[in-house]
Design a protein around this motif. Sequence first.
Motif, mmCIF file in Angstrom:
data_model
loop_
_atom_site.group_PDB
_atom_site.id
_atom_site.type_symbol
_atom_site.label_atom_id
_atom_site.label_comp_id
_atom_site.label_asym_id
_atom_site.label_seq_id
_atom_site.Cartn_x
_atom_site.Cartn_y
_atom_site.Cartn_z
ATOM 1 N N GLY A 202 13.335 -41.969 36.961
ATOM 2 C CA GLY A 202 12.965 -41.431 38.262
ATOM 3 C C GLY A 202 12.474 -42.507 39.210
ATOM 4 N N LEU A 203 12.065 -42.089 40.412
ATOM 5 C CA LEU A 203 11.626 -43.050 41.425
ATOM 6 C C LEU A 203 10.285 -43.676 41.103
ATOM 7 C CD1 LEU A 203 12.602 -41.381 44.816
ATOM 8 C CD2 LEU A 203 13.718 -43.269 43.650
ATOM 9 N N ALA B 179 25.057 -29.969 39.324
ATOM 10 C CA ALA B 179 25.692 -30.896 38.396
ATOM 11 C C ALA B 179 25.488 -32.345 38.850
ATOM 12 C CB ALA B 179 27.182 -30.583 38.282
ATOM 13 N N LEU B 180 25.612 -32.582 40.155
ATOM 14 C CA LEU B 180 25.419 -33.930 40.692
ATOM 15 C C LEU B 180 23.991 -34.406 40.461
ATOM 16 C CD1 LEU B 180 26.536 -36.297 42.457
ATOM 17 C CD2 LEU B 180 25.715 -35.033 44.447
ATOM 18 N N PHE C 241 17.833 -39.554 42.029
ATOM 19 C CA PHE C 241 18.466 -39.001 43.214
ATOM 20 C C PHE C 241 17.814 -37.688 43.611
ATOM 21 C CE2 PHE C 241 22.188 -36.553 45.031
ATOM 22 C CZ PHE C 241 22.020 -37.073 46.303
ATOM 23 N N THR C 242 17.493 -36.857 42.641
ATOM 24 C CA THR C 242 16.824 -35.593 42.942
ATOM 25 C C THR C 242 15.477 -35.844 43.608
ATOM 26 O OG1 THR C 242 17.891 -34.460 41.095
ATOM 27 C CG2 THR C 242 15.879 -33.470 41.957
ATOM 28 N N ALA C 243 14.727 -36.799 43.067
ATOM 29 C CA ALA C 243 13.415 -37.116 43.648
ATOM 30 C C ALA C 243 13.568 -37.615 45.079
ATOM 31 C CB ALA C 243 12.706 -38.160 42.793
ATOM 32 N N ALA D 33 13.635 -27.882 40.320
ATOM 33 C CA ALA D 33 13.623 -27.303 38.969
ATOM 34 C C ALA D 33 14.746 -27.879 38.123
ATOM 35 C CB ALA D 33 13.748 -25.782 39.061
ATOM 36 N N ASN D 34 15.918 -28.028 38.731
ATOM 37 C CA ASN D 34 17.055 -28.591 38.019
ATOM 38 C C ASN D 34 16.761 -30.030 37.573
ATOM 39 O OD1 ASN D 34 20.061 -28.317 37.355
ATOM 40 N ND2 ASN D 34 20.091 -30.154 38.621
ATOM 41 N N GLY D 35 16.030 -30.772 38.418
ATOM 42 C CA GLY D 35 15.669 -32.137 38.073
ATOM 43 C C GLY D 35 14.694 -32.223 36.920
#
Length: 202
Positions: free
Chosen positions: A44-45, A111-112, A119-121, A172-174
């Motif tokens: 993560g970041l 999915a991405l 990227f999610t963060a 949530a997905n992350g």
Amino acid sequence: MDAPVRFAKVRVMTARLSHPVRSDARYNREHILEAAREVFATDGLGAPMREVARRAGVGPATLYRHFPTKEALATEAFAEQMQACEVIVREGLADPDPWRGFCTVIERICALHARDRGFTAAFTSNFPRALDFAGSRERSLKAVAKLARKAKRTGRLREDFVVDDLVLVLMANGGIRATTPEGRAAASRRFAAIVIRGFAAH
């Protein structure tokens, strides 16, 4: 030796010296970006910049010369993912069936994001100093809002859906954890299916 000839030789020698330097700088930049994607994807970041430098095989000074801040590094590292997000939403908008387009966007964006925690963060934060990233993010979210309005008119999407719901879904997905990338992808597909059922109008 004539002055023009002397200057010509200087220019040739300068070109010969500068070309390897430019090649080395480009090589270092590419390795830093590759390392950043790997580190941010797994950690993560919150991962320290020194870990990116270590993974890239460069010194901290070299890293900061190319990318003065973590935001600058993440913005460029995730440029392809941001472009992919915009493409996904545009294709969803182009679907003649808005509800199907909306569902496809949810599935493909989940999915991405499942492939990359960093990227999610980055996407779910505002990244206030990364203007290009923030602009792309806002374009994607506005396009999702437009698609949602069209899907609501079909009666298939809940009337109380708001774009912030998508941000919550991505957060949530992350949070999905799995021992393998394949397992994380499978869990994300399952999660997306549950989300879509929750968004469907009854």
